[in-house]
Design a protein around this motif. Structure first.
Motif, mmCIF file in Angstrom:
data_model
loop_
_atom_site.group_PDB
_atom_site.id
_atom_site.type_symbol
_atom_site.label_atom_id
_atom_site.label_comp_id
_atom_site.label_asym_id
_atom_site.label_seq_id
_atom_site.Cartn_x
_atom_site.Cartn_y
_atom_site.Cartn_z
ATOM 1 N N ASP A 76 2.267 9.707 -11.695
ATOM 2 C CA ASP A 76 0.935 9.848 -11.111
ATOM 3 C C ASP A 76 0.865 9.285 -9.703
ATOM 4 N N GLU A 77 1.402 8.082 -9.544
ATOM 5 C CA GLU A 77 1.350 7.430 -8.249
ATOM 6 C C GLU A 77 2.061 8.267 -7.206
ATOM 7 N N PHE A 78 3.259 8.770 -7.564
ATOM 8 C CA PHE A 78 4.047 9.512 -6.576
ATOM 9 C C PHE A 78 3.413 10.858 -6.284
ATOM 10 N N ASP A 79 2.839 11.480 -7.320
ATOM 11 C CA ASP A 79 2.098 12.736 -7.102
ATOM 12 C C ASP A 79 0.958 12.513 -6.131
ATOM 13 N N LEU A 80 0.231 11.458 -6.401
ATOM 14 C CA LEU A 80 -0.939 11.135 -5.581
ATOM 15 C C LEU A 80 -0.530 10.961 -4.128
ATOM 16 N N ILE A 81 0.518 10.204 -3.906
ATOM 17 C CA ILE A 81 0.974 9.957 -2.537
ATOM 18 C C ILE A 81 1.455 11.252 -1.894
ATOM 19 N N ALA A 82 2.266 12.022 -2.640
ATOM 20 C CA ALA A 82 2.847 13.236 -2.054
ATOM 21 C C ALA A 82 1.795 14.308 -1.806
ATOM 22 N N LEU A 106 -1.857 14.025 -1.983
ATOM 23 C CA LEU A 106 -3.117 13.690 -1.318
ATOM 24 C C LEU A 106 -2.936 12.874 -0.048
ATOM 25 N N PHE A 107 -1.997 11.930 -0.048
ATOM 26 C CA PHE A 107 -1.904 11.010 1.087
ATOM 27 C C PHE A 107 -0.899 11.473 2.149
ATOM 28 N N ALA A 108 0.249 11.996 1.722
ATOM 29 C CA ALA A 108 1.275 12.371 2.721
ATOM 30 C C ALA A 108 0.735 13.352 3.770
ATOM 31 N N ASP A 113 6.572 10.728 6.646
ATOM 32 C CA ASP A 113 5.949 11.527 5.567
ATOM 33 C C ASP A 113 5.627 10.694 4.327
ATOM 34 N N LEU A 114 5.455 9.404 4.510
ATOM 35 C CA LEU A 114 5.176 8.477 3.393
ATOM 36 C C LEU A 114 6.264 8.561 2.324
ATOM 37 N N THR A 115 7.515 8.673 2.774
ATOM 38 C CA THR A 115 8.624 8.754 1.819
ATOM 39 C C THR A 115 9.576 7.575 1.964
ATOM 40 N N ASP A 116 9.225 6.605 2.782
ATOM 41 C CA ASP A 116 10.151 5.481 2.960
ATOM 42 C C ASP A 116 9.436 4.168 2.618
ATOM 43 N N ASP A 117 10.124 3.063 2.800
ATOM 44 C CA ASP A 117 9.574 1.767 2.415
ATOM 45 C C ASP A 117 8.523 1.260 3.390
ATOM 46 N N ALA A 118 8.621 1.694 4.621
ATOM 47 C CA ALA A 118 7.746 1.163 5.664
ATOM 48 C C ALA A 118 7.611 2.212 6.764
ATOM 49 N N LEU A 173 -3.234 1.710 7.498
ATOM 50 C CA LEU A 173 -2.554 1.507 6.223
ATOM 51 C C LEU A 173 -3.622 1.356 5.146
ATOM 52 N N LEU A 174 -3.384 1.938 3.995
ATOM 53 C CA LEU A 174 -4.369 1.861 2.913
ATOM 54 C C LEU A 174 -3.754 1.223 1.676
ATOM 55 N N ALA A 175 -4.324 0.122 1.200
ATOM 56 C CA ALA A 175 -3.948 -0.435 -0.102
ATOM 57 C C ALA A 175 -5.083 -0.123 -1.064
ATOM 58 N N ALA A 189 -3.747 8.654 12.190
ATOM 59 C CA ALA A 189 -3.046 9.054 10.963
ATOM 60 C C ALA A 189 -3.008 7.916 9.953
ATOM 61 N N LEU A 190 -2.843 8.311 8.698
ATOM 62 C CA LEU A 190 -2.544 7.345 7.633
ATOM 63 C C LEU A 190 -1.034 7.148 7.669
ATOM 64 N N ILE A 191 -0.589 5.922 7.941
ATOM 65 C CA ILE A 191 0.852 5.735 8.164
ATOM 66 C C ILE A 191 1.535 4.996 7.026
ATOM 67 N N GLY A 192 0.794 4.659 5.978
ATOM 68 C CA GLY A 192 1.419 4.013 4.839
ATOM 69 C C GLY A 192 0.394 3.282 4.008
ATOM 70 N N GLY A 193 0.889 2.603 2.973
ATOM 71 C CA GLY A 193 -0.043 1.864 2.134
ATOM 72 C C GLY A 193 0.598 1.466 0.833
ATOM 73 N N ASP A 194 -0.235 1.136 -0.126
ATOM 74 C CA ASP A 194 0.256 0.827 -1.460
ATOM 75 C C ASP A 194 -0.793 1.296 -2.454
ATOM 76 N N THR A 195 -0.312 1.706 -3.613
ATOM 77 C CA THR A 195 -1.199 2.212 -4.646
ATOM 78 C C THR A 195 -0.885 1.474 -5.938
ATOM 79 N N VAL A 196 -1.892 0.794 -6.474
ATOM 80 C CA VAL A 196 -1.671 0.014 -7.694
ATOM 81 C C VAL A 196 -2.789 0.295 -8.692
HETATM 82 P P1 ADP Z 1 7.339 0.491 -2.245
HETATM 83 O O1 ADP Z 1 7.464 0.475 -3.749
HETATM 84 O O2 ADP Z 1 8.643 0.480 -1.519
HETATM 85 O O3 ADP Z 1 6.328 -0.458 -1.720
HETATM 86 P P2 ADP Z 1 5.635 2.692 -2.656
HETATM 87 O O4 ADP Z 1 6.282 3.476 -3.751
HETATM 88 O O5 ADP Z 1 4.522 1.789 -2.968
HETATM 89 O O6 ADP Z 1 6.790 1.952 -1.888
HETATM 90 O O7 ADP Z 1 5.144 3.667 -1.520
HETATM 91 C C1 ADP Z 1 5.940 4.783 -1.143
HETATM 92 C C2 ADP Z 1 5.391 5.317 0.153
HETATM 93 O O8 ADP Z 1 4.056 5.749 -0.037
HETATM 94 C C3 ADP Z 1 5.359 4.318 1.296
HETATM 95 O O9 ADP Z 1 5.639 5.015 2.483
HETATM 96 C C4 ADP Z 1 3.932 3.837 1.286
HETATM 97 O O10 ADP Z 1 3.554 3.434 2.586
HETATM 98 C C5 ADP Z 1 3.175 5.090 0.860
HETATM 99 N N1 ADP Z 1 1.925 4.786 0.156
HETATM 100 C C6 ADP Z 1 1.756 4.245 -1.064
HETATM 101 N N2 ADP Z 1 0.464 4.129 -1.376
HETATM 102 C C7 ADP Z 1 -0.233 4.597 -0.324
HETATM 103 C C8 ADP Z 1 -1.587 4.718 -0.003
HETATM 104 N N3 ADP Z 1 -2.567 4.306 -0.829
HETATM 105 N N4 ADP Z 1 -1.925 5.247 1.195
HETATM 106 C C9 ADP Z 1 -0.968 5.617 2.057
HETATM 107 N N5 ADP Z 1 0.324 5.543 1.833
HETATM 108 C C10 ADP Z 1 0.701 5.031 0.667
#
Ligand code: ADP
Ligand code: MG
Length: 329
Positions: free
Chosen positions: A6-12, A14-16, A27-32, A88-90, A119-126
């Motif tokens: 779900d998390e990866f679908d959501l990122i790929a 909706l967010f990417a 493309d939100l496919t790396d660690d940072a 960045l969005l957490a 642009a949205l350049i990254g984040g975390d989804t929990v």
């Molecule tokens: P990691 O486990 O290494 O922290 P994640 O699996 O959490 O990586 O995130 C994978 C990619 O998705 C990263 O590029 C991260 O920035 C992006 N990402 C995760 N959640 C979000 C979000 N809510 N909004 C934008 N980018 C996100």
């Protein structure tokens, strides 16, 4: 989020797409993400968090929640004179969040990211056992050493504000149907101002080199100006008659003068508050013309401490404790 498709679908899905146009987002496919800072510039960074049931209501439209989250951050950047770059969005989602809500949330994010050219350049989804919680970090850039700071005001500076004051607080009342004496149009206009702040991103960067100090007004003019005074070691004198009011707010005050408290102390305006030498007045007026954002001189910085609000007859209006009254004697 602790793994799961779900998390990866959501990122790929909706967010990417919201990272397009920013190569360093990978493309939100790396660690940072990677961010270049042009020579001679520095980053300005700010973060704001919003919790369902505290900063927005669980049934608020998801797209507006997203747009307000972006806008309150861009207001902080504009206050420093920074041009926005990316965010960045957490996000911490409770189990009950629906695909429909997430889709509308991402659509709102996309709309405003495009509107402000970032642009949205990254984040975390929990996942969370608690309420939906969103934290957005925004990055902007300014020429090194030029950011507008709260501590920069000088005695004798004029005090300026953008836009109009009190619409946020009156808009909250309008949204709660607590302004029954006001027409439907005014109520709708004010409620919209509360739900969707207008960060002054086109004004802020142009104030660099013109203003000595800057901040945005999110907790009410008197309180926020008080912060600027303390940071600068000065006092401020405001003339109540100069406070810029929208037509809707002016009508709300005509019906009930105690609503001046919303103008002086109400939150959620997200206007710019800045100080500049009196000699800059015509440049600032021209900037207002150029950007279509009203810029109004409301008072001046003076030696001392604290914020005084003066009525037209020169008497002091005492603010605080949610009300206002004239100072006698
Ligand atoms: P990691 O486990 O290494 O922290 P994640 O699996 O959490 O990586 O995130 C994978 C990619 O998705 C990263 O590029 C991260 O920035 C992006 N990402 C995760 N959640 C979000 C979000 N809510 N909004 C934008 N980018 C996100
Ligand atoms: Mg992670």
């Amino acid at each position: 989020m602790t793994g799961g498709p779900d998390e990866f679908d959501l990122i790929a899905t909706l967010f990417a797409p919201l990272s397009r146009g920013f190569p360093g987002a990978l493309d939100l496919t790396d660690d940072a993400a990677l961010m270049q800072v042009p020579a001679g510039e520095e980053l300005v960074v700010t973060v704001d968090a919003m919790v369902a049931g505290v900063h927005f209501l669980a049934d608020d439209p998801a797209d507006l929640v997203a747009r307000k989250l972006i806008r309150v951050n861009l207001s902080d950047l504009a206050a420093k004179g920074a041009a926005p770059v990316g965010v960045l969005l957490a996000a911490a989602f409770p189990a009950g969040v629906t695909a429909d809500w997430l889709g509308r949330f991402a659509a709102g994010l996309g709309e405003d990211l495009a509107h402000f050219g970032i642009a949205l350049i990254g984040g975390d989804t929990v996942a969370t056992p608690g309420p939906l919680t969103l934290s957005l970090t925004a990055f902007g850039r300014v020429p090194v050493g030029s950011a507008l700071l709260r501590r920069g005001a000088r005695a004798g500076d004029d005090i300026w504000v953008s836009g109009s004051l009190g619409d946020g607080a009156l808009g909250l009342l309008a949204a709660q149907a607590a302004l029954p004496d006001l027409g439907a149009d005014d109520n709708a206009w004010l409620a919209d101002r509360y739900r969707l702040p207008r960060p002054r991103t086109n004004v802020g960067p142009n104030l660099i080199g013109m203003a000595h100090a800057g901040m945005d007004i999110s907790d009410g003019l008197v309180q926020d100006l008080g912060h600027l005074c303390r940071a600068s070691g000065l006092a401020a004198e405001i003339e109540a008659a100069r406070l810029p009011l929208s037509r809707a707010a002016a009508r709300a005050l005509e019906f009930n003068q105690t609503r001046l408290a919303s103008v002086l102390e109400g939150g959620d305006d997200y206007e710019l508050l800045f100080t500049a030498a009196p000699g800059r007045a015509s440049d600032i007026a021209a900037l207002g013309e150029r950007t279509g954002v009203a810029l109004t001189r409301i008072g001046r910085m003076v030696p001392g401490s604290g914020v005084s609000v003066l009525a037209a007859d020169g008497s002091r209006i005492e603010t605080g404790r949610g009300g206002w009254r004239h100072f006698r004697g």
